[in-house]
Design a protein around this motif. Structure first.
Motif, mmCIF file in Angstrom:
data_model
loop_
_atom_site.group_PDB
_atom_site.id
_atom_site.type_symbol
_atom_site.label_atom_id
_atom_site.label_comp_id
_atom_site.label_asym_id
_atom_site.label_seq_id
_atom_site.Cartn_x
_atom_site.Cartn_y
_atom_site.Cartn_z
ATOM 1 N N MET A 83 0.837 -1.192 0.000
ATOM 2 C CA MET A 83 0.000 0.000 0.000
ATOM 3 C C MET A 83 0.881 1.255 0.000
ATOM 4 S SD MET A 83 -2.992 1.142 2.690
ATOM 5 C CE MET A 83 -3.927 -0.325 2.293
ATOM 6 N N ARG A 84 0.517 2.215 -0.819
ATOM 7 C CA ARG A 84 1.322 3.417 -0.953
ATOM 8 C C ARG A 84 1.159 4.307 0.285
ATOM 9 N NH1 ARG A 84 -2.728 6.677 -5.037
ATOM 10 N NH2 ARG A 84 -3.020 8.511 -3.688
ATOM 11 N N PRO A 85 2.170 5.119 0.586
ATOM 12 C CA PRO A 85 2.078 6.042 1.721
ATOM 13 C C PRO A 85 0.976 7.075 1.512
ATOM 14 C CG PRO A 85 4.356 5.742 1.049
ATOM 15 C CD PRO A 85 3.510 5.120 -0.021
ATOM 16 N N GLN A 86 0.406 7.546 2.622
ATOM 17 C CA GLN A 86 -0.633 8.557 2.587
ATOM 18 C C GLN A 86 -0.264 9.709 3.513
ATOM 19 O OE1 GLN A 86 -3.379 8.844 0.810
ATOM 20 N NE2 GLN A 86 -3.366 6.847 -0.222
ATOM 21 N N PRO A 87 -0.674 10.941 3.162
ATOM 22 C CA PRO A 87 -0.414 12.070 4.058
ATOM 23 C C PRO A 87 -1.140 11.866 5.388
ATOM 24 C CG PRO A 87 -1.115 12.818 1.885
ATOM 25 C CD PRO A 87 -1.368 11.347 1.932
ATOM 26 N N PRO A 88 -0.564 12.319 6.498
ATOM 27 C CA PRO A 88 -1.225 12.162 7.795
ATOM 28 C C PRO A 88 -2.477 13.029 7.889
ATOM 29 C CG PRO A 88 0.718 13.553 8.003
ATOM 30 C CD PRO A 88 0.737 12.999 6.602
ATOM 31 N N THR A 89 -3.506 12.503 8.536
ATOM 32 C CA THR A 89 -4.769 13.239 8.653
ATOM 33 C C THR A 89 -4.604 14.531 9.443
ATOM 34 O OG1 THR A 89 -5.327 11.915 10.608
ATOM 35 C CG2 THR A 89 -6.135 11.133 8.475
ATOM 36 N N GLU A 90 -3.590 14.580 10.337
ATOM 37 C CA GLU A 90 -3.400 15.789 11.148
ATOM 38 C C GLU A 90 -3.138 17.017 10.287
ATOM 39 O OE1 GLU A 90 -0.734 12.995 11.967
ATOM 40 O OE2 GLU A 90 -2.757 12.212 12.339
ATOM 41 N N LEU A 91 -2.563 16.812 9.102
ATOM 42 C CA LEU A 91 -2.280 17.943 8.230
ATOM 43 C C LEU A 91 -3.550 18.675 7.831
ATOM 44 C CD1 LEU A 91 0.459 16.905 5.626
ATOM 45 C CD2 LEU A 91 0.545 18.822 7.211
ATOM 46 N N PHE A 92 -4.642 17.959 7.725
ATOM 47 C CA PHE A 92 -5.887 18.534 7.216
ATOM 48 C C PHE A 92 -6.853 18.933 8.325
ATOM 49 C CE2 PHE A 92 -4.225 15.220 4.398
ATOM 50 C CZ PHE A 92 -3.943 15.966 3.267
ATOM 51 N N GLU A 93 -6.522 18.634 9.569
ATOM 52 C CA GLU A 93 -7.427 18.908 10.679
ATOM 53 C C GLU A 93 -7.243 20.302 11.251
ATOM 54 O OE1 GLU A 93 -6.587 15.716 13.335
ATOM 55 O OE2 GLU A 93 -7.824 14.268 12.237
ATOM 56 N N ASP A 94 -6.015 20.805 11.276
ATOM 57 C CA ASP A 94 -5.739 22.130 11.809
ATOM 58 C C ASP A 94 -4.741 22.821 10.897
ATOM 59 O OD1 ASP A 94 -5.269 24.418 13.195
ATOM 60 O OD2 ASP A 94 -4.628 23.469 15.066
ATOM 61 N N PHE A 95 -5.267 23.637 9.972
ATOM 62 C CA PHE A 95 -4.419 24.249 8.960
ATOM 63 C C PHE A 95 -3.453 25.271 9.539
ATOM 64 C CE2 PHE A 95 -8.211 22.863 6.640
ATOM 65 C CZ PHE A 95 -7.627 22.142 5.612
ATOM 66 N N MET A 141 7.951 7.209 3.216
ATOM 67 C CA MET A 141 8.231 7.322 1.787
ATOM 68 C C MET A 141 9.595 6.770 1.377
ATOM 69 S SD MET A 141 5.894 8.432 -0.334
ATOM 70 C CE MET A 141 6.908 9.045 -1.691
ATOM 71 N N PRO A 142 10.691 7.035 2.101
ATOM 72 C CA PRO A 142 11.987 6.527 1.632
ATOM 73 C C PRO A 142 12.026 5.015 1.437
ATOM 74 C CG PRO A 142 12.328 8.212 3.289
ATOM 75 C CD PRO A 142 10.853 7.921 3.280
ATOM 76 N N ASP A 143 11.484 4.260 2.403
ATOM 77 C CA ASP A 143 11.479 2.804 2.276
ATOM 78 C C ASP A 143 10.569 2.365 1.140
ATOM 79 O OD1 ASP A 143 13.265 2.466 4.347
ATOM 80 O OD2 ASP A 143 11.728 2.081 5.866
ATOM 81 N N TRP A 144 9.427 3.031 0.993
ATOM 82 C CA TRP A 144 8.494 2.667 -0.082
ATOM 83 C C TRP A 144 9.131 2.919 -1.445
ATOM 84 C CZ3 TRP A 144 6.007 5.488 -3.972
ATOM 85 C CH2 TRP A 144 4.977 4.801 -4.650
ATOM 86 N N VAL A 145 9.796 4.067 -1.598
ATOM 87 C CA VAL A 145 10.452 4.389 -2.862
ATOM 88 C C VAL A 145 11.555 3.378 -3.158
ATOM 89 C CG1 VAL A 145 12.021 6.043 -3.949
ATOM 90 C CG2 VAL A 145 9.904 6.837 -2.884
ATOM 91 N N ASP A 185 11.858 0.266 -2.021
ATOM 92 C CA ASP A 185 11.278 -1.055 -2.293
ATOM 93 C C ASP A 185 10.549 -1.103 -3.629
ATOM 94 O OD1 ASP A 185 12.231 -1.841 0.169
ATOM 95 O OD2 ASP A 185 10.299 -1.674 1.200
ATOM 96 N N THR A 186 9.963 0.025 -4.034
ATOM 97 C CA THR A 186 9.131 0.056 -5.234
ATOM 98 C C THR A 186 9.921 0.302 -6.508
ATOM 99 O OG1 THR A 186 7.279 0.904 -3.902
ATOM 100 C CG2 THR A 186 7.116 1.141 -6.306
ATOM 101 N N PHE A 187 10.816 1.297 -6.481
ATOM 102 C CA PHE A 187 11.483 1.723 -7.712
ATOM 103 C C PHE A 187 12.964 1.359 -7.802
ATOM 104 C CE2 PHE A 187 8.191 5.121 -7.010
ATOM 105 C CZ PHE A 187 7.311 4.661 -7.979
ATOM 106 N N ILE A 188 13.637 1.203 -6.677
ATOM 107 C CA ILE A 188 15.096 1.034 -6.693
ATOM 108 C C ILE A 188 15.518 -0.415 -6.500
ATOM 109 C CG2 ILE A 188 17.250 1.773 -5.598
ATOM 110 C CD1 ILE A 188 15.840 4.404 -4.881
ATOM 111 N N ASP A 189 14.780 -1.154 -5.701
ATOM 112 C CA ASP A 189 15.090 -2.569 -5.470
ATOM 113 C C ASP A 189 14.924 -3.360 -6.764
ATOM 114 O OD1 ASP A 189 15.274 -5.210 -4.715
ATOM 115 O OD2 ASP A 189 13.933 -5.029 -3.001
ATOM 116 N N GLY A 190 15.997 -4.027 -7.177
ATOM 117 C CA GLY A 190 15.962 -4.781 -8.422
ATOM 118 C C GLY A 190 14.937 -5.897 -8.446
ATOM 119 N N GLY A 191 14.480 -6.332 -7.279
ATOM 120 C CA GLY A 191 13.490 -7.404 -7.226
ATOM 121 C C GLY A 191 12.062 -6.927 -7.326
#
Length: 206
Positions: A1-13, A24-28, A30-36
């Motif tokens: 599952m892709r990363p999502q912005p935290p809900t706190e960002l949208f609760e109190d502007f 995001m770093p681990d997802w990127v 694992d998704t794009f850089i890992d040869g497997g």
């Protein structure tokens, strides 16, 4: 599952405008850089050595009338800055990430929570293509003499980048449908060979 912005960002502007995207770093990687990975992209192989920090933001941004939904920058503050201004900027970066990464990629949180998976992946790869390893006078990858680490730089877009994103996600997800449609039409003036569609991105580092 892709990363999502935290809900706190949208609760109190008024509280937080930027938030580290810690997953995001681990997802990127694992998704794009890992040869497997089934969606591995060899164009990003050099980034296996890069330290990339990611930020979500709810601050709206535009340039030349176009909405900016992503931006890649070097981690160290660039441009003309006084000593105190640079120190403040570096302190903020360290508060976010604990150190100064090689690159910082900022993503529009509103866009990212609404867009589809293909659009999100295309956006992230669009920014990764800006994160480049410098080359020497002979075109070979450049490494630091003092640390042995790759020397990283920001690069503008060229035809190769557009081909890579369109090949993987299609013209619509890559945001270049108009360019592709125009290329498929009969030329209005004459058929010519253009070496580069654009030397730098419309947003330079977007």
């Amino acid at each position: 599952m892709r990363p999502q912005p935290p809900t706190e960002l949208f609760e109190d502007f008024s509280a937080v405008s930027f938030a580290p995207a810690e997953d995001m770093p681990d997802w990127v990687r694992d998704t794009f850089i890992d040869g497997g990975s089934p969606v591995h992209n060899p164009d990003h192989t050099h980034l296996r050595f890069a330290d990339i920090g990611f930020l979500w933001t709810i601050v709206g941004n535009s340039k030349k009338g176009r909405r900016v939904i992503g931006q890649c920058e070097t981690g160290s503050p660039q441009g003309t800055m006084g000593k105190w201004s640079r120190a403040r900027a570096e302190m903020q970066v360290k508060q976010w990430f604990g150190h100064v990464p090689d690159f910082i990629i900022t993503l529009d949180a509103d866009y990212c929570r609404e867009c589809g998976d293909a659009e999100f992946m295309a956006l992230v790869e669009h920014e990764l293509y800006h994160a480049a390893q410098d080359v020497d006078a002979f075109g070979a990858p450049k490494f630091s003499r003092s640390t042995g680490r790759p020397v990283f730089v920001i690069r503008g877009h060229d035809v190769e980048e557009f081909v890579g994103v369109v090949r993987r996600y299609g013209a619509d997800a890559a945001g270049v449908r108009a360019m592709v449609d125009a290329a498929n039409q009969k030329p209005e003036i004459a058929r010519v060979q253009i070496a580069h569609a654009c030397g730098t991105c419309q947003l330079r580092v977007a």
